[in-house]
Design an enzyme around this catalytic site. Structure first.
Site, PDB file in Angstrom:
ATOM      1  N   ASP A 129      24.998 -42.093  25.094  1.00 50.63           N
ATOM      2  CA  ASP A 129      25.465 -42.648  26.375  1.00 50.63           C
ATOM      3  C   ASP A 129      25.395 -44.164  26.386  1.00 50.63           C
ATOM      4  O   ASP A 129      25.101 -44.793  27.411  1.00 50.63           O
ATOM      5  CB  ASP A 129      24.690 -42.024  27.550  1.00 50.63           C
ATOM      6  N   GLU A 274      24.624 -32.706  33.863  1.00 46.23           N
ATOM      7  CA  GLU A 274      25.579 -32.103  32.915  1.00 46.23           C
ATOM      8  C   GLU A 274      25.560 -30.581  32.882  1.00 46.23           C
ATOM      9  O   GLU A 274      26.144 -29.979  31.976  1.00 46.23           O
ATOM     10  CB  GLU A 274      25.425 -32.688  31.495  1.00 46.23           C
TER      11      GLU A 274
END
Ligand code: DIR
Ligand code: MN
Ligand code: MN
Ligand code: MN
Length: 302
Positions: A129, A274
């Site tokens: 990320d 997520e």
């Protein structure tokens, strides 16, 4: 101790639809009730409003897809997490895709920065990320939150609530990583953050890796936030997520890490992100995720 659960049903940061349903999935799996049973007060459960993809103009390409919508969500969320801490509550943010972490952690870090303290950060994820607009192959903001919290990338995202980088690289640890984009690798090296890959977990064992992680994120900090992307776990453990990568953290290893986080007494807050119930087998991933969160909040067998 009092916990505020904050729901952020966002899926604009990812290609796969459906992480907005993760908020519901986790609530149906009993998160609030189970924390209450442990003795916590669960107060003022709130949600941050997120526009649906259908209600917005199409953005199929671009450097930073749904930038303005996600920026608004992150700005709103930062105010909510900071306010939660101001009221003496521990923020527990349930998502939603990982783009929301720019907002949740900006609010939490800003709260401690005002008091002169640094925030540690454990980033549990199969991915780093660490993309920024221009180097991201997907343009998906869920692949960019950690870089922005470190001060790289889009100035409006790095500047939420204050202009300082929210997190210092020496206070960050990435764990579970096994899928990194080519240019993302360079930024990780440049940033100097500590990374524990799956190989490190295999060679050292999760017990030692956890101890090393906690040493880093508690040294010189007031405490640490845990940003938990369920895809850090093995797909066999968490099938309900959109970007599965084989060879992940086992259920037992994840529990151990989070139990050790709880034992420090220094965890300030947590994101759970997520989860995608539309890809799940029943609601098993959400149920397991709830069990992992309980470990992070101090649940033990005895
Ligand atoms: C990829 C995937 N690195 C991207 N990232 C994901 O789109 O930037 N993060 N799935 O959780
Ligand atoms: Mn992630
Ligand atoms: Mn991920
Ligand atoms: Mn430090």
């Amino acid at each position: 101790k009092s916990i505020q659960i904050i729901g952020v049903p966002v899926d604009l940061g990812a290609s796969r639809r459906g992480t907005d349903g993760g908020v519901s999935a986790v609530r149906i799996a009993g998160l609030g009730e189970k924390l209450t049973k442990m003795g916590y007060t669960v107060t003022d459960e709130v949600d941050v409003a997120v526009p649906s993809k259908e209600s917005r103009p199409k953005e199929t390409t671009g450097n930073m897809r749904f930038r303005s919508e996600i920026l608004q969500v992150c700005q709103d969320l930062a105010v909510v997490t900071k306010e939660a801490l101001n009221k003496g509550n521990l923020p527990l943010i349930i998502g939603g895709d990982h783009s929301l972490a720019i907002g949740s952690i900006s609010g939490i870090a800003d709260y401690f920065q005002e008091k002169g303290g640094e925030l540690g950060l454990v980033w549990f994820d199969a991915h780093a990320d660490m993309n920024i607009p221009g180097i991201s192959p997907s343009g998906n903001i869920h692949g960019m939150p950690l870089s922005h919290l470190l001060g790289y990338g889009d100035k409006e995202f790095t500047g939420i609530l204050s202009v300082n980088p929210k997190i210092k690289p020496e206070n960050v640890v990435l764990v579970g990583v096994r899928d990194i984009d080519e240019k993302e690798k360079e930024l990780i090296k440049q940033s100097g953050i500590k990374v524990y890959s799956m190989r490190d977990i295999d060679e050292l064992g999760m017990s030692r890796v956890s101890d090393e992680i906690l040493e880093i994120v508690t040294k010189g900090t007031v405490g640490f936030h845990v940003s938990f992307d369920v895809d850090g776990c093995d797909p066999e453990v968490m099938p309900g997520s959109g970007t599965l990568v084989p060879g992940g953290v086992t259920y037992r290893e994840a529990h151990l890490l989070l139990e050790k986080c709880a034992e420090t007494g220094l965890m300030t807050s947590m994101d759970l992100v997520e989860l995608n119930p539309f890809l799940d087998k029943g609601n098993i991933s959400a149920e397991r995720a709830v069990s992992l969160v309980l470990s992070a909040f101090g649940q033990s067998v005895l």
